[in-house]
Design a protein around this motif. Structure first.
Motif, PDB file in Angstrom:
ATOM      1  N   VAL A  77       0.830  -1.196   0.000  1.00 35.87           N
ATOM      2  CA  VAL A  77       0.000   0.000   0.000  1.00 35.87           C
ATOM      3  C   VAL A  77       0.872   1.258   0.000  1.00 35.87           C
ATOM      4  O   VAL A  77       0.472   2.298  -0.551  1.00 35.87           O
ATOM      5  CB  VAL A  77      -0.981  -0.026   1.201  1.00 35.87           C
ATOM      6  CG1 VAL A  77      -0.304   0.429   2.490  1.00 35.87           C
ATOM      7  CG2 VAL A  77      -2.200   0.827   0.913  1.00 35.87           C
ATOM      8  N   ALA A  78       2.045   1.194   0.590  1.00 31.83           N
ATOM      9  CA  ALA A  78       2.958   2.338   0.547  1.00 31.83           C
ATOM     10  C   ALA A  78       3.439   2.586  -0.872  1.00 31.83           C
ATOM     11  O   ALA A  78       3.586   3.741  -1.313  1.00 31.83           O
ATOM     12  CB  ALA A  78       4.151   2.099   1.474  1.00 31.83           C
ATOM     13  N   LEU A  79       3.682   1.517  -1.612  1.00 34.89           N
ATOM     14  CA  LEU A  79       4.101   1.651  -3.007  1.00 34.89           C
ATOM     15  C   LEU A  79       2.971   2.219  -3.856  1.00 34.89           C
ATOM     16  O   LEU A  79       3.186   3.105  -4.700  1.00 34.89           O
ATOM     17  CB  LEU A  79       4.534   0.281  -3.532  1.00 34.89           C
ATOM     18  CG  LEU A  79       5.129   0.218  -4.940  1.00 34.89           C
ATOM     19  CD1 LEU A  79       6.311   1.164  -5.075  1.00 34.89           C
ATOM     20  CD2 LEU A  79       5.567  -1.204  -5.263  1.00 34.89           C
ATOM     21  N   ALA A  80       1.743   1.740  -3.623  1.00 37.31           N
ATOM     22  CA  ALA A  80       0.599   2.240  -4.385  1.00 37.31           C
ATOM     23  C   ALA A  80       0.280   3.688  -4.026  1.00 37.31           C
ATOM     24  O   ALA A  80      -0.049   4.504  -4.899  1.00 37.31           O
ATOM     25  CB  ALA A  80      -0.627   1.361  -4.131  1.00 37.31           C
ATOM     26  N   GLY A  81       0.384   4.038  -2.751  1.00 41.15           N
ATOM     27  CA  GLY A  81       0.103   5.406  -2.337  1.00 41.15           C
ATOM     28  C   GLY A  81       1.088   6.406  -2.904  1.00 41.15           C
ATOM     29  O   GLY A  81       0.742   7.566  -3.163  1.00 41.15           O
ATOM     30  N   GLY A  82       2.320   5.966  -3.134  1.00 41.47           N
ATOM     31  CA  GLY A  82       3.342   6.872  -3.636  1.00 41.47           C
ATOM     32  C   GLY A  82       3.093   7.382  -5.039  1.00 41.47           C
ATOM     33  O   GLY A  82       3.658   8.419  -5.436  1.00 41.47           O
ATOM     34  N   VAL A  83       2.252   6.701  -5.823  1.00 37.86           N
ATOM     35  CA  VAL A  83       2.053   7.118  -7.222  1.00 37.86           C
ATOM     36  C   VAL A  83       1.024   8.244  -7.348  1.00 37.86           C
ATOM     37  O   VAL A  83       0.783   8.727  -8.450  1.00 37.86           O
ATOM     38  CB  VAL A  83       1.623   5.926  -8.109  1.00 37.86           C
ATOM     39  CG1 VAL A  83       2.630   4.790  -8.017  1.00 37.86           C
ATOM     40  CG2 VAL A  83       0.220   5.435  -7.744  1.00 37.86           C
ATOM     41  N   ILE A  84       0.455   8.688  -6.236  1.00 43.29           N
ATOM     42  CA  ILE A  84      -0.591   9.713  -6.304  1.00 43.29           C
ATOM     43  C   ILE A  84      -0.022  11.088  -6.666  1.00 43.29           C
ATOM     44  O   ILE A  84      -0.703  11.890  -7.311  1.00 43.29           O
ATOM     45  CB  ILE A  84      -1.354   9.779  -4.960  1.00 43.29           C
ATOM     46  CG1 ILE A  84      -2.141   8.478  -4.751  1.00 43.29           C
ATOM     47  CG2 ILE A  84      -2.289  10.978  -4.911  1.00 43.29           C
ATOM     48  CD1 ILE A  84      -2.847   8.393  -3.407  1.00 43.29           C
ATOM     49  N   THR A  85       1.196  11.370  -6.242  1.00 45.53           N
ATOM     50  CA  THR A  85       1.788  12.692  -6.481  1.00 45.53           C
ATOM     51  C   THR A  85       3.080  12.568  -7.288  1.00 45.53           C
ATOM     52  O   THR A  85       3.682  11.489  -7.354  1.00 45.53           O
ATOM     53  CB  THR A  85       2.105  13.392  -5.149  1.00 45.53           C
ATOM     54  OG1 THR A  85       3.089  12.613  -4.442  1.00 45.53           O
ATOM     55  CG2 THR A  85       0.865  13.531  -4.297  1.00 45.53           C
TER      56      THR A  85
END
Length: 582
Positions: free
Chosen positions: A143-151
């Motif tokens: 989830v940290a990897l997926a969250g990082g692609v938001i910005t």
């Protein structure tokens, strides 16, 4: 004639350099920073790119921004609220607790380096009273990897792609990343909430009893009561939770150990099993641990995961002078599901290895600990937790950085640099701590990745690969071309680092868009998002390695859950690209 021949060989020379680099990175036998440094030296020595150009690539704005954020991550890890926000004082259901933990991690990862987020939250995950750590740690990494692609600055991959795309005249902003990134984060969260409790059930059940656990070492000193007696007579075959795997002598190794083997002076006994049984070994009269916990001793036991940028990677405890360097003794090692063999001090360490250490209570405050380890069973703050005033100031500064970066009021690189420099100037992190935590290996890897991208363009390989992809998808289908770019980048990112894959794929993606007359932005975004789709193997991303031994997880755990997460993530990314760009 000779000049013409040499000129005709240049593409093959470039291809050889690129192929050799990828082969070395895939093998894992050489540290990435070493491989990239050799690649850069070869590119310059063979005249494939001008030295002045290669030197300029070392200080790209995007690279400076990534390194500044990594330094600031050392400050973020000292914020008390980063840990408290994930904890619940009230008993909740398993999936409710999992949702709270993962949603917070994903949201924070959109604005903070995901390595720092995972490192800060590993401790709370292992001590969560409502959910087993095996059900939290791997989903945390995903989830940290997926969250990082938001910005544009959530991951180093996004930062580097945004910087390189700008050189091609393409401006990527948070408006381009956020809608699709949020869609992907929601899809990954749903997949983890539904399938993580099912696919990781075995990991949770087996973690206490796994004999593929820690690798422990004990010595037989002179005068030991064990000398001259057999393994069975000494009771070394009946230890609960521990298995005597090897006996190492000066000129031989006894493996497997037979019940009738006799113990000799100077033998090194290698046990495999449950590290909680360490006291049982220490209690055996005539057996000596390296420097284990003793009664009335101020020493404590820590479990520490070797970080990707640690000086320990590729070297043994003896080679680095472990005890003198860290004022600690390594009592045991665990490497996922792999069975180790030989003395502890002779084991070449890898990123993700978990060490059991005996050290003083001030171990967590030593300024060379954070750059080499992630502690999973203790609150981990360099120099201690920030007081309330400094914590509030750091939080305010970080929020100001986010607002300035998202709005474009201040140049992103300048804002990141100011954040790191201000942290040092205001004493939130000391110059010595900043020096210790500065990621020199990452700096070299980023330099090498940018050099790789420029060599691909200079050699014309971007056009060749683009032609190959178009020959498969045809020139009339933008959708098929976009899918081809996405999956080609994903395959590459499972072999090499995310940044290397993204920067190698970016020129190809832009060339495909140009050849079919399509808007280049979705193709650049496809390369960035695909490079962050490393879910299938533990070696695909450094946070996956961080949690592997802490779980503990087996390779199949990554494949089973990672395949589901990859499918959800890819469907959300490609669907988002089609909706917003088609």
């Amino acid at each position: 004639m000779i000049a013409a021949f040499l000129h005709s060989m240049e593409p093959w020379l470039d291809l050889g350099l690129i192929t050799a680099l990828i082969a070395v990175l895939v093998s894992g036998r050489v540290a990435p920073s070493t491989a990239f440094m050799a690649f850069i030296a070869a590119v310059v020595a063979l005249g494939r790119l001008p030295f002045s150009q290669v030197l300029g690539l070392a200080v790209q704005p995007a690279t400076v921004a990534v390194l500044a954020l990594v330094v600031f991550a050392g400050v973020l890890s000292r914020l008390a609220w980063l840990r408290r926000i994930t904890a619940s004082r009230h008993k909740t259901g398993q999936r409710a607790a999992l949702f709270r933990f993962l949603s917070v991690a994903g949201a924070i990862s959109a604005f903070a380096p995901n390595t720092a987020v995972v490192g800060a939250m590993m401790g709370p995950a292992t001590r969560n009273p409502h959910v087993d750590k095996a059900l939290l740690l791997l989903p945390l990494s995903y989830v940290a990897l997926a969250g990082g692609v938001i910005t544009p600055f959530g991951t180093s991959t996004n930062v580097m792609v945004t910087g390189e795309a700008a050189k091609a005249g393409l401006t990527l902003t948070v408006i381009d990343y956020a809608p699709i990134g949020i869609f992907a984060l929601i899809a990954v969260l749903i997949a983890l909430l539904v399938f993580a409790p099912l696919t990781l059930k075995r990991a949770a059940q087996d973690q206490e009893a796994s004999l593929l656990g820690f690798h422990l070492e004990a010595h037989v000193p002179p005068g030991s009561k064990l000398i001259g007696k057999t393994v069975t007579e000494n009771g070394l075959r009946a230890l609960a939770g521990l298995y005597l795997a090897e006996i190492i002598r000066t000129h031989e190794v006894l493996a497997p150990v037979e019940p009738g083997d006799r113990i000799e002076q100077g033998d090194v006994l290698i046990f495999v099993g449950d590290v909680s049984r360490l006291d049982d070994l220490a209690a055996i009269d005539g057996l000596q641990l390296d420097r284990g916990p003793r009664a009335n001793s101020p020493e404590k036991i820590y479990q520490a995961v070797v970080s990707a940028n640690s000086v320990l990677v590729g070297r043994t405890l003896k080679e680095v002078g472990f005890r003198a360097r860290f004022d600690a003794s390594a009592l045991a090692i665990r490497r996922g599901e792999e069975r180790l063999s030989g003395k502890l001090g002779a084991q070449p360490l890898r990123a993700g290895d978990m060490l059991v250490l005996a050290a003083g209570a001030d171990f967590v405050a030593r300024d060379n600990v954070r750059s080499n380890f992630h502690l999973v069973d203790a609150d981990f703050e360099v120099g201690g937790r920030l007081n309330r005033r400094d914590g509030a100031l750091v939080t305010a500064a970080f929020v100001a950085f986010i607002i300035a970066s998202l709005s474009g009021i201040v140049d992103f690189t300048l804002a990141a640099f100011a954040l790191a420099a201000g942290s040092i100037a205001l004493g939130w992190i000391s110059p010595r701590e900043a020096k210790r935590s500065f990621p020199f290996e990452l700096a070299i890897s980023l330099w090498g990745s940018v050099t790789l991208a420029h060599l691909i363009r200079a050699a014309g390989f971007d056009a060749l690969v683009a032609d190959a992809l178009i020959s498969v998808t045809g020139t009339g289908s933008m959708i098929l071309a976009l899918i081809a770019v996405y999956f080609a980048t994903w395959l590459l990112t499972e072999l090499v680092s995310n940044v290397s894959a993204a920067l190698a794929a970016l020129p190809v993606a832009l060339e495909v868009a140009a050849k079919i007359g399509a808007d280049p932005e979705p193709f650049a975004l496809a390369a960035a998002f695909a490079a962050s789709a490393s879910f299938l193997v533990p070696f695909g991303y450094q946070t996956h390695l961080m949690v592997m031994s802490a779980g503990p997880y087996r390779f199949l755990d990554y494949v089973r859950l990672g395949a589901i997460v990859f499918a959800a993530y890819s469907a959300a990314i490609l669907g988002g690209l089609f909706v917003f760009w088609m």
